[in-house]
Design a protein around this motif. Sequence first.
Motif, PDB file in Angstrom:
ATOM      1  N   GLY A  73      39.973  31.996  48.927  1.00  0.00           N
ATOM      2  CA  GLY A  73      39.539  33.193  49.628  1.00  0.00           C
ATOM      3  C   GLY A  73      38.772  34.179  48.789  1.00  0.00           C
ATOM      4  O   GLY A  73      38.653  35.353  49.149  1.00  0.00           O
ATOM      5  N   LEU A  74      38.240  33.754  47.662  1.00  0.00           N
ATOM      6  CA  LEU A  74      37.451  34.664  46.834  1.00  0.00           C
ATOM      7  C   LEU A  74      36.121  34.971  47.501  1.00  0.00           C
ATOM      8  O   LEU A  74      35.566  34.148  48.218  1.00  0.00           O
ATOM      9  CB  LEU A  74      37.218  34.047  45.449  1.00  0.00           C
ATOM     10  N   ARG A  75      35.611  36.172  47.217  1.00  0.00           N
ATOM     11  CA  ARG A  75      34.344  36.616  47.810  1.00  0.00           C
ATOM     12  C   ARG A  75      33.359  36.969  46.706  1.00  0.00           C
ATOM     13  O   ARG A  75      33.750  37.338  45.600  1.00  0.00           O
ATOM     14  CB  ARG A  75      34.565  37.860  48.677  1.00  0.00           C
ATOM     15  N   ALA A  76      32.088  36.890  47.030  1.00  0.00           N
ATOM     16  CA  ALA A  76      31.064  37.352  46.096  1.00  0.00           C
ATOM     17  C   ALA A  76      31.297  38.830  45.809  1.00  0.00           C
ATOM     18  O   ALA A  76      31.553  39.620  46.715  1.00  0.00           O
ATOM     19  CB  ALA A  76      29.674  37.141  46.684  1.00  0.00           C
ATOM     20  N   GLY A  77      31.245  39.199  44.547  1.00  0.00           N
ATOM     21  CA  GLY A  77      31.481  40.576  44.147  1.00  0.00           C
ATOM     22  C   GLY A  77      32.897  40.837  43.671  1.00  0.00           C
ATOM     23  O   GLY A  77      33.185  41.909  43.130  1.00  0.00           O
ATOM     24  N   ASP A  78      33.797  39.871  43.868  1.00  0.00           N
ATOM     25  CA  ASP A  78      35.162  40.019  43.370  1.00  0.00           C
ATOM     26  C   ASP A  78      35.189  39.968  41.845  1.00  0.00           C
ATOM     27  O   ASP A  78      34.283  39.413  41.210  1.00  0.00           O
ATOM     28  CB  ASP A  78      36.060  38.897  43.901  1.00  0.00           C
ATOM     29  N   ALA A  79      36.256  40.504  41.276  1.00  0.00           N
ATOM     30  CA  ALA A  79      36.525  40.366  39.846  1.00  0.00           C
ATOM     31  C   ALA A  79      37.962  39.905  39.683  1.00  0.00           C
ATOM     32  O   ALA A  79      38.864  40.414  40.357  1.00  0.00           O
ATOM     33  CB  ALA A  79      36.302  41.682  39.105  1.00  0.00           C
ATOM     34  N   LEU A  80      38.180  38.936  38.809  1.00  0.00           N
ATOM     35  CA  LEU A  80      39.519  38.456  38.487  1.00  0.00           C
ATOM     36  C   LEU A  80      39.978  39.140  37.207  1.00  0.00           C
ATOM     37  O   LEU A  80      39.258  39.148  36.210  1.00  0.00           O
ATOM     38  CB  LEU A  80      39.512  36.938  38.300  1.00  0.00           C
ATOM     39  N   LEU A  81      41.170  39.713  37.224  1.00  0.00           N
ATOM     40  CA  LEU A  81      41.660  40.505  36.100  1.00  0.00           C
ATOM     41  C   LEU A  81      42.875  39.858  35.461  1.00  0.00           C
ATOM     42  O   LEU A  81      43.880  39.588  36.131  1.00  0.00           O
ATOM     43  CB  LEU A  81      42.017  41.919  36.592  1.00  0.00           C
ATOM     44  N   LEU A  82      42.779  39.618  34.155  1.00  0.00           N
ATOM     45  CA  LEU A  82      43.892  39.119  33.353  1.00  0.00           C
ATOM     46  C   LEU A  82      44.243  40.158  32.298  1.00  0.00           C
ATOM     47  O   LEU A  82      43.378  40.902  31.842  1.00  0.00           O
ATOM     48  CB  LEU A  82      43.527  37.808  32.667  1.00  0.00           C
ATOM     49  N   GLY A  83      45.510  40.169  31.883  1.00  0.00           N
ATOM     50  CA  GLY A  83      45.925  41.011  30.771  1.00  0.00           C
ATOM     51  C   GLY A  83      45.901  40.207  29.480  1.00  0.00           C
ATOM     52  O   GLY A  83      44.948  39.477  29.212  1.00  0.00           O
ATOM     53  N   CYS A  84      46.973  40.300  28.708  1.00  0.00           N
ATOM     54  CA  CYS A  84      47.031  39.616  27.411  1.00  0.00           C
ATOM     55  C   CYS A  84      47.574  38.197  27.512  1.00  0.00           C
ATOM     56  O   CYS A  84      47.969  37.609  26.503  1.00  0.00           O
ATOM     57  CB  CYS A  84      47.890  40.420  26.446  1.00  0.00           C
ATOM     58  N   GLU A  85      47.594  37.641  28.715  1.00  0.00           N
ATOM     59  CA  GLU A  85      48.193  36.315  28.890  1.00  0.00           C
ATOM     60  C   GLU A  85      47.518  35.240  28.048  1.00  0.00           C
ATOM     61  O   GLU A  85      48.187  34.348  27.514  1.00  0.00           O
ATOM     62  CB  GLU A  85      48.149  35.913  30.375  1.00  0.00           C
ATOM     63  N   LEU A  86      46.210  35.299  27.906  1.00  0.00           N
ATOM     64  CA  LEU A  86      45.513  34.257  27.148  1.00  0.00           C
ATOM     65  C   LEU A  86      45.839  34.320  25.658  1.00  0.00           C
ATOM     66  O   LEU A  86      45.810  33.297  24.973  1.00  0.00           O
ATOM     67  CB  LEU A  86      44.000  34.347  27.370  1.00  0.00           C
ATOM     68  N   SER A  87      46.146  35.511  25.166  1.00  0.00           N
ATOM     69  CA  SER A  87      46.487  35.640  23.749  1.00  0.00           C
ATOM     70  C   SER A  87      47.865  35.073  23.427  1.00  0.00           C
ATOM     71  O   SER A  87      48.196  34.871  22.263  1.00  0.00           O
ATOM     72  CB  SER A  87      46.433  37.108  23.304  1.00  0.00           C
ATOM     73  N   THR A  88      48.675  34.829  24.448  1.00  0.00           N
ATOM     74  CA  THR A  88      49.982  34.216  24.222  1.00  0.00           C
ATOM     75  C   THR A  88      49.916  32.701  24.312  1.00  0.00           C
ATOM     76  O   THR A  88      50.941  32.033  24.141  1.00  0.00           O
ATOM     77  CB  THR A  88      51.009  34.732  25.245  1.00  0.00           C
ATOM     78  N   LYS A  89      48.729  32.153  24.560  1.00  0.00           N
ATOM     79  CA  LYS A  89      48.571  30.707  24.730  1.00  0.00           C
ATOM     80  C   LYS A  89      47.732  30.131  23.598  1.00  0.00           C
ATOM     81  O   LYS A  89      46.807  30.785  23.105  1.00  0.00           O
ATOM     82  CB  LYS A  89      47.902  30.393  26.076  1.00  0.00           C
ATOM     83  N   ASP A  90      48.022  28.887  23.219  1.00  0.00           N
ATOM     84  CA  ASP A  90      47.176  28.213  22.246  1.00  0.00           C
ATOM     85  C   ASP A  90      45.866  27.813  22.908  1.00  0.00           C
ATOM     86  O   ASP A  90      45.679  28.001  24.120  1.00  0.00           O
ATOM     87  CB  ASP A  90      47.892  27.007  21.639  1.00  0.00           C
ATOM     88  N   GLU A  91      44.943  27.270  22.135  1.00  0.00           N
ATOM     89  CA  GLU A  91      43.607  26.992  22.654  1.00  0.00           C
ATOM     90  C   GLU A  91      43.638  26.028  23.838  1.00  0.00           C
ATOM     91  O   GLU A  91      42.950  26.227  24.847  1.00  0.00           O
ATOM     92  CB  GLU A  91      42.717  26.418  21.543  1.00  0.00           C
ATOM     93  N   GLU A  92      44.439  24.978  23.729  1.00  0.00           N
ATOM     94  CA  GLU A  92      44.479  23.975  24.797  1.00  0.00           C
ATOM     95  C   GLU A  92      45.024  24.560  26.090  1.00  0.00           C
ATOM     96  O   GLU A  92      44.448  24.369  27.171  1.00  0.00           O
ATOM     97  CB  GLU A  92      45.328  22.784  24.358  1.00  0.00           C
ATOM     98  N   THR A  93      46.144  25.285  25.990  1.00  0.00           N
ATOM     99  CA  THR A  93      46.761  25.853  27.187  1.00  0.00           C
ATOM    100  C   THR A  93      45.883  26.938  27.803  1.00  0.00           C
ATOM    101  O   THR A  93      45.747  27.021  29.031  1.00  0.00           O
ATOM    102  CB  THR A  93      48.144  26.431  26.843  1.00  0.00           C
TER     103      THR A  93
END
Length: 208
Positions: A73-93
């Motif tokens: 259901g994503l629309r043009a003009g949307d933005a997806l927001l993440l916090g620090c979740e990626l910094s808690t994951k290794d490169e593969e994950t």
Amino acid sequence: DYGWSGHKRIVDLGEGPGRLLAAILEANESVTGVVWKQEALLASAKAWWMRLSERVRNRVEFASGGAFEELGGLRAGDALLLGCELSTKDEETATEALLGLRRSIGARDVTLLVADLVLDERETDRVKLTMDAQVRGLGPIHHRTRGGWAALLLAGGFQLDQIVECRGRTWLIEASGVRGFLLDHEAVDAEPESPPSLAEPARTTNAA
């Protein structure tokens, strides 16, 4: 610090209740939001938003799903927001998480926003410890420089557009999907089918 009003709708994918999204909606009346959670965490997120003012909570909806591939259901003009979740994951994950988002976006004009830590290559271990203290409780932190973020995003099908330094040693990383990026040997150049997570009214409700 950042032009949030340039996005019509912001979909918060972070692990918390959506504090940053709430602050964004408070400061930008033209922006609406969606809090996307796993089903088990949805009720607590709704309860947190009910404590906020009506002018904020009436502009947010809630949706649920399992993996990022279920984010429909994503629309043009949307933005997806993440916090620090990626910094808690290794490169593969972290790469697998980004690939899931990339599959959901498809050919839509959707922006990825990551509010996270960006390490200057000249910074010392003391600075790293200070940055770790900011996100204490999230677990071990994988520090990434600007180049490291660019490489991670590219592996996940995104290109780094800009990094904006915000208050409190936090950075906003803006990225967009690489056109024609190959996922499982198929180019992402068509609108994927929309799972019900953000599309069906029965599973998307506001906080009122």
